[in-house]
Write a protein that holds these residues in place. Structure first.
Motif, short mmCIF file in Angstrom:
data_model
loop_
_atom_site.label_atom_id
_atom_site.label_comp_id
_atom_site.label_asym_id
_atom_site.label_seq_id
_atom_site.Cartn_x
_atom_site.Cartn_y
_atom_site.Cartn_z
N HIS A 66 -6.17 -4.38 -5.05
CA HIS A 66 -6.68 -3.00 -5.18
C HIS A 66 -7.78 -2.77 -4.15
O HIS A 66 -7.79 -1.75 -3.44
N ASP A 67 -8.72 -3.72 -4.08
CA ASP A 67 -9.83 -3.57 -3.14
C ASP A 67 -9.34 -3.57 -1.68
O ASP A 67 -9.80 -2.75 -0.86
N TRP A 89 1.38 1.50 -3.79
CA TRP A 89 0.35 1.17 -4.78
C TRP A 89 -1.06 1.57 -4.38
O TRP A 89 -1.97 1.47 -5.21
N ARG A 90 -1.29 2.02 -3.14
CA ARG A 90 -2.63 2.47 -2.77
C ARG A 90 -3.04 3.65 -3.66
O ARG A 90 -2.26 4.57 -3.90
N GLY A 91 -4.27 3.63 -4.15
CA GLY A 91 -4.76 4.70 -5.00
C GLY A 91 -4.61 4.44 -6.48
O GLY A 91 -5.22 5.14 -7.30
N LYS A 92 -3.82 3.43 -6.84
CA LYS A 92 -3.68 3.07 -8.25
C LYS A 92 -4.90 2.26 -8.69
O LYS A 92 -5.51 1.55 -7.90
N SER A 93 -5.25 2.37 -9.95
CA SER A 93 -6.40 1.62 -10.48
C SER A 93 -6.03 0.16 -10.71
O SER A 93 -4.84 -0.20 -10.74
N ALA A 102 0.81 -1.22 0.00
CA ALA A 102 0.00 0.00 0.00
C ALA A 102 0.84 1.27 0.00
O ALA A 102 0.41 2.31 -0.52
N MET A 127 -6.27 -2.84 -0.48
CA MET A 127 -5.43 -1.68 -0.15
C MET A 127 -6.21 -0.38 -0.02
O MET A 127 -5.79 0.54 0.67
N ASN A 128 -7.36 -0.33 -0.69
CA ASN A 128 -8.10 0.93 -0.71
C ASN A 128 -9.33 0.92 0.19
O ASN A 128 -10.17 1.81 0.10
N ARG A 129 -9.43 -0.03 1.09
CA ARG A 129 -10.55 -0.05 2.04
C ARG A 129 -10.34 1.00 3.11
O ARG A 129 -9.21 1.29 3.50
#
Length: 223
Positions: free
Chosen positions: A218-219, A74-78, A71, A221-223
């Motif tokens: 992605h899911d 890479w957090r925030g990346k699509s 994270a 890391m972005n929770r």
């Protein structure tokens, strides 16, 4: 344990089912320091006489510490950015956490051919990166020797555990249950990382597993 979600501390993950094979939400492979969570899973197949044939289904498991490590960058990346980034998968391959892969056979394969395919991919990666020395050659031969007498019918599973110590643990099961003790331990970080790279690296054999891994991470890391 089926495909139901499991609590991994600060986050929960669900299992998956592919081609009748269940990938549980968590896995306890031999020598891993703690339960690993399912990062993603996908099929591996080829075109045979104009028809796509599935040979194996593969799942990749990560230590919970992988989330914070990944994270940071890479957090925030699509999902698209993650799935197309070689560096994202390199960070998973080389990060300071335990990993494991579950490879379940959909069609029968003898161990000698399985090892030939695995070692061929690993050797190509090692040579490309200038890491193929006598040590790597010796351990590749050890891997081939181990699989020679083994038969892998449909439903049988090979578990690879990639330890932070640099050890590769190899475990074979008649089904998808995880034996408590590994069948083979190889002390070679370069081979260990090349093997995982052969699955999810730049030219990994399962694009579907890579996309699943990118989407699920992605899911998480972005929770």
């Amino acid at each position: 344990m089926g495909t139901e979600a499991s609590d991994c501390g600060s986050f929960a993950v669900a299992g998956m089912e592919l081609e009748g094979t269940v990938f549980p939400s968590t896995l306890n492979p031999p020598r891993s320091r703690k339960p690993l969570f399912l990062g993603g899973a996908g099929i591996r197949g080829y075109d045979v006489n104009g028809k796509f044939k599935i040979f194996t289904v593969s799942g990749v498991y990560l230590e919970p510490e992988a989330v914070n490590f990944l994270a940071k960058r890479w957090r925030g990346k699509s999902v698209e950015e993650l799935s197309s980034s070689n560096q994202f998968f390199d960070d998973i391959i080389t990060g300071p956490f335990d990993r494991a892969s579950q490879i379940t056979l959909v069609v029968p394969l003898d161990g000698k051919e399985f090892a030939r395919l695995v070692v061929k991919s690993c050797t190509e990666i090692l040579k490309k990166n200038g890491l193929y020395s006598q040590k790597e050659e010796k351990e590749c031969e050890e891997l081939k020797k181990f699989f020679e007498p083994i038969n892998l019918p449909p439903g049988s599973t090979v578990f690879f555990t990639y330890c932070t110590s640099g050890h590769l643990m190899v475990t074979v099961s008649d089904d998808t249950s995880v034996p408590e003790v590994e069948n083979l331990a190889i002390d070679c970080r370069n081979l260990m990382e090349a093997l995982l790279a052969s699955i999810i690296g730049e030219n990994g054999v399962s694009p579907a597993a890579k996309l699943s891994l990118a989407s699920r991470m992605h899911d998480i890391m972005n929770r």
